[in-house]
Design a protein around this motif. Structure first.
Motif, PDB file in Angstrom:
ATOM      1  N   THR A  68      82.031  63.978  30.966  1.00  0.00           N
ATOM      2  CA  THR A  68      82.645  65.309  31.048  1.00  0.00           C
ATOM      3  C   THR A  68      82.725  65.802  32.495  1.00  0.00           C
ATOM      4  O   THR A  68      83.442  66.761  32.765  1.00  0.00           O
ATOM      5  N   ASN A  73      82.910  69.961  25.515  1.00  0.00           N
ATOM      6  CA  ASN A  73      81.651  70.552  25.049  1.00  0.00           C
ATOM      7  C   ASN A  73      81.788  71.395  23.783  1.00  0.00           C
ATOM      8  O   ASN A  73      80.896  72.163  23.449  1.00  0.00           O
ATOM      9  N   ARG A 131      77.720  62.046  33.480  1.00  0.00           N
ATOM     10  CA  ARG A 131      78.374  62.526  32.260  1.00  0.00           C
ATOM     11  C   ARG A 131      79.879  62.311  32.375  1.00  0.00           C
ATOM     12  O   ARG A 131      80.486  62.664  33.394  1.00  0.00           O
ATOM     13  N   ARG A 155      78.136  59.165  28.495  1.00  0.00           N
ATOM     14  CA  ARG A 155      77.661  59.070  29.872  1.00  0.00           C
ATOM     15  C   ARG A 155      77.640  57.625  30.336  1.00  0.00           C
ATOM     16  O   ARG A 155      77.520  56.703  29.527  1.00  0.00           O
ATOM     17  N   GLU A 193      77.603  63.433  24.026  1.00  0.00           N
ATOM     18  CA  GLU A 193      76.805  62.964  25.165  1.00  0.00           C
ATOM     19  C   GLU A 193      77.320  61.657  25.774  1.00  0.00           C
ATOM     20  O   GLU A 193      76.527  60.749  26.077  1.00  0.00           O
TER      21      GLU A 193
END
Length: 160
Positions: free
Chosen positions: A22, A39, A20, A155, A153
């Motif tokens: 993030t 998020n 990810r 990734r 999302e």
């Protein structure tokens, strides 16, 4: 017991093949208004794009913006994500539009059409064959008021 352990090991192996964004350190970020949110959208709420809410991982930002990563240790990876204009700006700005781009080593490898708050999230899938990956949002021709954008999302999918 053995089947559970095998399943758990397989799950960990698969998880290593997907990273990810993030979870990666951000090398550089800048944006036109507010602060980058993880998020959540730029207002700190759930992502809301194309009339649907998303409770998932991603980035909430505002045009003009750039989120940059060092991806040199992931050769041959694929970026997979969705991007859209968040509805959090308010009804009077819902028709304002953004353009999303993905850059690899400063070269544009993806460019969206014009996105407004009613547009469904656009799928992004590009090969990342370089050292630097940038997620970029531009204000479109109607100015930057309310140009809230969501990367949903995001990734890296690693090859063998």
């Amino acid at each position: 017991m053995v089947h559970r352990q095998l399943a758990a090991n397989a799950s960990r192996i698969l998880d290593r093949r997907v990273i990810r964004l993030t979870d990666l350190p951000i090398a550089f970020t800048a944006q036109g208004w507010g602060k980058l949110n993880f998020n959540r959208n730029v207002m700190g709420r759930r992502f809301k794009v194309g009339g649907s809410e998303f409770d998932t991982f991603g980035f909430g930002t505002h045009a003009n913006s750039i989120i940059q990563f060092d991806v040199s240790q992931y050769p041959g990876a694929q970026l997979s994500a969705s991007v859209g204009r968040d509805e959090s700006a308010g009804r009077n700005l819902w028709n304002n539009t953004i353009i999303a781009e993905v850059w690899v080593d400063g070269e544009v490898v993806y460019r969206s059409d014009s996105l407004d708050s009613k547009t469904d999230p656009q799928k992004v899938r590009v090969k990342v064959s370089g050292d630097t990956l940038s997620l970029v949002i531009h204000q479109d021709r109607d100015g930057g008021g309310g140009d809230h954008a969501d990367w949903l999302e995001p990734r890296l999918e690693l090859s063998n």
